[in-house]
Write a protein that holds these residues in place. Sequence first.
Motif, PDB file in Angstrom:
ATOM      1  N   GLN A  45      18.057   9.290  11.281  1.00 51.50           N
ATOM      2  CA  GLN A  45      17.555   9.759  12.568  1.00 51.50           C
ATOM      3  C   GLN A  45      16.084  10.162  12.474  1.00 51.50           C
ATOM      4  OE1 GLN A  45      16.802  13.231  13.379  1.00 51.50           O
ATOM      5  NE2 GLN A  45      16.204  12.647  15.456  1.00 51.50           N
ATOM      6  N   SER A  46      15.700  10.830  11.390  1.00 54.91           N
ATOM      7  CA  SER A  46      14.314  11.270  11.227  1.00 54.91           C
ATOM      8  C   SER A  46      13.380  10.091  11.013  1.00 54.91           C
ATOM      9  CB  SER A  46      14.215  12.244  10.043  1.00 54.91           C
ATOM     10  OG  SER A  46      15.025  13.381  10.251  1.00 54.91           O
ATOM     11  N   LEU A  47      13.825   9.083  10.280  1.00 51.20           N
ATOM     12  CA  LEU A  47      13.006   7.894  10.070  1.00 51.20           C
ATOM     13  C   LEU A  47      12.805   7.138  11.375  1.00 51.20           C
ATOM     14  CD1 LEU A  47      11.521   5.920   8.230  1.00 51.20           C
ATOM     15  CD2 LEU A  47      13.729   4.887   7.660  1.00 51.20           C
ATOM     16  N   ARG A  48      13.851   6.999  12.155  1.00 50.81           N
ATOM     17  CA  ARG A  48      13.738   6.339  13.458  1.00 50.81           C
ATOM     18  C   ARG A  48      12.806   7.122  14.375  1.00 50.81           C
ATOM     19  NH1 ARG A  48      17.425   3.024  15.700  1.00 50.81           N
ATOM     20  NH2 ARG A  48      17.543   4.367  17.546  1.00 50.81           N
ATOM     21  N   PHE A 107      -1.369   9.146  11.632  1.00 54.92           N
ATOM     22  CA  PHE A 107       0.083   8.940  11.656  1.00 54.92           C
ATOM     23  C   PHE A 107       0.813  10.165  11.118  1.00 54.92           C
ATOM     24  CE2 PHE A 107       4.132   7.568   9.940  1.00 54.92           C
ATOM     25  CZ  PHE A 107       4.627   6.766  10.946  1.00 54.92           C
ATOM     26  N   ILE A 108       0.416  10.652   9.966  1.00 54.94           N
ATOM     27  CA  ILE A 108       1.115  11.803   9.380  1.00 54.94           C
ATOM     28  C   ILE A 108       0.893  13.047  10.229  1.00 54.94           C
ATOM     29  CG2 ILE A 108      -0.807  12.382   7.841  1.00 54.94           C
ATOM     30  CD1 ILE A 108       2.944  12.791   7.098  1.00 54.94           C
ATOM     31  N   ALA A 109      -0.299  13.181  10.836  1.00 61.50           N
ATOM     32  CA  ALA A 109      -0.563  14.340  11.682  1.00 61.50           C
ATOM     33  C   ALA A 109       0.281  14.320  12.944  1.00 61.50           C
ATOM     34  CB  ALA A 109      -2.044  14.395  12.048  1.00 61.50           C
ATOM     35  N   TYR A 143      12.072  15.029   4.076  1.00 61.55           N
ATOM     36  CA  TYR A 143      11.023  14.579   3.160  1.00 61.55           C
ATOM     37  C   TYR A 143      11.167  13.076   2.897  1.00 61.55           C
ATOM     38  CZ  TYR A 143       7.506  15.488  -0.485  1.00 61.55           C
ATOM     39  OH  TYR A 143       6.358  15.536  -1.227  1.00 61.55           O
ATOM     40  N   GLY A 144      12.372  12.637   2.615  1.00 62.07           N
ATOM     41  CA  GLY A 144      12.587  11.223   2.352  1.00 62.07           C
ATOM     42  C   GLY A 144      12.262  10.355   3.545  1.00 62.07           C
ATOM     43  N   ALA A 145      12.595  10.821   4.740  1.00 56.68           N
ATOM     44  CA  ALA A 145      12.318  10.043   5.941  1.00 56.68           C
ATOM     45  C   ALA A 145      10.822   9.915   6.185  1.00 56.68           C
ATOM     46  CB  ALA A 145      13.000  10.685   7.147  1.00 56.68           C
ATOM     47  N   MET A 146      10.078  11.025   6.024  1.00 53.82           N
ATOM     48  CA  MET A 146       8.638  10.953   6.260  1.00 53.82           C
ATOM     49  C   MET A 146       7.945  10.115   5.208  1.00 53.82           C
ATOM     50  SD  MET A 146       6.130  11.538   8.149  1.00 53.82           S
ATOM     51  CE  MET A 146       7.188  12.363   9.350  1.00 53.82           C
ATOM     52  N   ALA A 147       8.352  10.251   3.939  1.00 48.70           N
ATOM     53  CA  ALA A 147       7.769   9.428   2.883  1.00 48.70           C
ATOM     54  C   ALA A 147       8.086   7.950   3.115  1.00 48.70           C
ATOM     55  CB  ALA A 147       8.275   9.887   1.521  1.00 48.70           C
ATOM     56  N   SER A 148       9.297   7.649   3.558  1.00 46.96           N
ATOM     57  CA  SER A 148       9.675   6.268   3.843  1.00 46.96           C
ATOM     58  C   SER A 148       8.882   5.703   5.015  1.00 46.96           C
ATOM     59  CB  SER A 148      11.178   6.179   4.135  1.00 46.96           C
ATOM     60  OG  SER A 148      11.939   6.597   3.019  1.00 46.96           O
ATOM     61  N   ALA A 149       8.667   6.524   6.036  1.00 48.96           N
ATOM     62  CA  ALA A 149       7.880   6.073   7.185  1.00 48.96           C
ATOM     63  C   ALA A 149       6.443   5.749   6.768  1.00 48.96           C
ATOM     64  CB  ALA A 149       7.891   7.142   8.271  1.00 48.96           C
ATOM     65  N   LEU A 188       2.947   6.507  -4.312  1.00 46.62           N
ATOM     66  CA  LEU A 188       2.444   7.839  -4.646  1.00 46.62           C
ATOM     67  C   LEU A 188       1.790   8.488  -3.435  1.00 46.62           C
ATOM     68  CD1 LEU A 188       1.717  10.079  -6.688  1.00 46.62           C
ATOM     69  CD2 LEU A 188      -0.350   8.762  -7.239  1.00 46.62           C
ATOM     70  N   LEU A 189       1.003   7.710  -2.708  1.00 45.91           N
ATOM     71  CA  LEU A 189       0.349   8.237  -1.500  1.00 45.91           C
ATOM     72  C   LEU A 189       1.380   8.725  -0.497  1.00 45.91           C
ATOM     73  CD1 LEU A 189      -2.641   6.698   0.406  1.00 45.91           C
ATOM     74  CD2 LEU A 189      -0.520   7.148   1.644  1.00 45.91           C
ATOM     75  N   SER A 190       2.452   7.981  -0.301  1.00 43.66           N
ATOM     76  CA  SER A 190       3.472   8.351   0.687  1.00 43.66           C
ATOM     77  C   SER A 190       4.150   9.658   0.317  1.00 43.66           C
ATOM     78  CB  SER A 190       4.507   7.230   0.803  1.00 43.66           C
ATOM     79  OG  SER A 190       3.907   6.019   1.216  1.00 43.66           O
ATOM     80  N   LEU A 191       4.500   9.828  -0.947  1.00 48.01           N
ATOM     81  CA  LEU A 191       5.136  11.066  -1.385  1.00 48.01           C
ATOM     82  C   LEU A 191       4.192  12.252  -1.249  1.00 48.01           C
ATOM     83  CD1 LEU A 191       6.975   9.793  -4.588  1.00 48.01           C
ATOM     84  CD2 LEU A 191       8.036  10.552  -2.458  1.00 48.01           C
ATOM     85  N   LEU A 192       2.942  12.059  -1.652  1.00 48.70           N
ATOM     86  CA  LEU A 192       1.969  13.148  -1.601  1.00 48.70           C
ATOM     87  C   LEU A 192       1.644  13.546  -0.173  1.00 48.70           C
ATOM     88  CD1 LEU A 192      -0.060  14.995  -3.082  1.00 48.70           C
ATOM     89  CD2 LEU A 192      -1.697  13.099  -2.983  1.00 48.70           C
ATOM     90  N   PHE A 193       1.339  12.576   0.664  1.00 53.05           N
ATOM     91  CA  PHE A 193       0.951  12.869   2.044  1.00 53.05           C
ATOM     92  C   PHE A 193       2.127  13.427   2.854  1.00 53.05           C
ATOM     93  CE2 PHE A 193      -3.101  10.194   2.831  1.00 53.05           C
ATOM     94  CZ  PHE A 193      -3.629  10.644   1.625  1.00 53.05           C
ATOM     95  N   ALA A 194       3.322  12.902   2.610  1.00 49.94           N
ATOM     96  CA  ALA A 194       4.498  13.418   3.326  1.00 49.94           C
ATOM     97  C   ALA A 194       4.732  14.881   2.988  1.00 49.94           C
ATOM     98  CB  ALA A 194       5.721  12.592   2.979  1.00 49.94           C
ATOM     99  N   GLY A 195       4.600  15.237   1.713  1.00 48.35           N
ATOM    100  CA  GLY A 195       4.795  16.627   1.319  1.00 48.35           C
ATOM    101  C   GLY A 195       3.783  17.547   1.955  1.00 48.35           C
ATOM    102  N   ILE A 196       2.516  17.160   1.914  1.00 50.98           N
ATOM    103  CA  ILE A 196       1.463  18.004   2.499  1.00 50.98           C
ATOM    104  C   ILE A 196       1.661  18.135   4.002  1.00 50.98           C
ATOM    105  CG2 ILE A 196      -1.013  18.179   2.918  1.00 50.98           C
ATOM    106  CD1 ILE A 196      -1.467  16.758   0.254  1.00 50.98           C
TER     107      ILE A 196
END
Length: 307
Positions: A45-48, A107-109, A143-149, A188-196
């Motif tokens: 749901q979060s990824l969608r 996008f992340i913002a 966290y997984g959904a945002m990193a995957s997105a 690596l970028l996806s994991l780092l940016f999603a966490g921040i």
Amino acid sequence: MPTDAPAPGTGAPPAATDVIHDIGYRHYDGPRLGRGYARRSLFTQSLRAAYGLGRSAKSKVPPALLFGIMALVALIVVAVAIGTNMDELPLEYTDYAIFLQPVIFLFIAAQAPVAVSRDLRFRTVPLYFSRPIERVDYVAAKYGAMASALFILTATPLVVLYIGALLGKFDFTDQTKGFAQALVSVALLSLLFAGIGLAIAALTPRRGFGVAAVIAAFTVPFGAVSALQGIAWEQDNLDAIGWFALFSPIGLVDNVQSTFLGATPATAAPEPVDPSTAAGTAALLLALAVTAGCYLLLLRRYRKAGL
């Protein structure tokens, strides 16, 4: 008067007025799917939601527009390379996310507050925890959904570049190597940016404040680091350029891929300057530490949010 007393003048008890209505409710007697199913459902749901799926038409526009920009630029690069008879792509795979970083920042913002701020604002977090789902499940799913997105956003144009390069009959070995290196970099970028992004957005239930804070967290350090790197170049202090990159999220990724993946540094200096091995190693360790720290901060945040 007792309810079973005879009615006056009749000698017979009154008729009963209480009725139990059968509304057809039945207890659930199917399989209990448990925490794993709940965690996967929340992740899906979060990824969608990160791409506006299952939301209003207005919510679909920003992620679709940003995704389209990322893919369109890749198509243009491929078209230019093939149309001008180049023997390689004019842009390295590992440089793509660095050059398109403003799109990634937006996008992340925009989507990190969507993932966490609404649950805080409408106080629905306790409802999640009233089910067979723990705080660690909630944080892991978000966290997984945002990193995957983010990975979908950054890896899709790489796929476009790779397919275009193969159609253009560029060297298969070089293209495959560059493509694989870039996939590691954007992971690596996806994991780092999603966490921040999630750690900052979870601090406030107001989406507007979250968007502004996330944009500032990425753009302000990048601007300051770029200025410092320019000064270091003018003073011929080239070793400091790699160390200054440690103070910017995108600089961490650039240092790591320059040191360990053979990428060309994308610094603010007029010419590429390779970071030292020590600066690259420090960037990798710091990126992993920041990623783990953001995850722990989210766990701590939701210990209070669920009360």
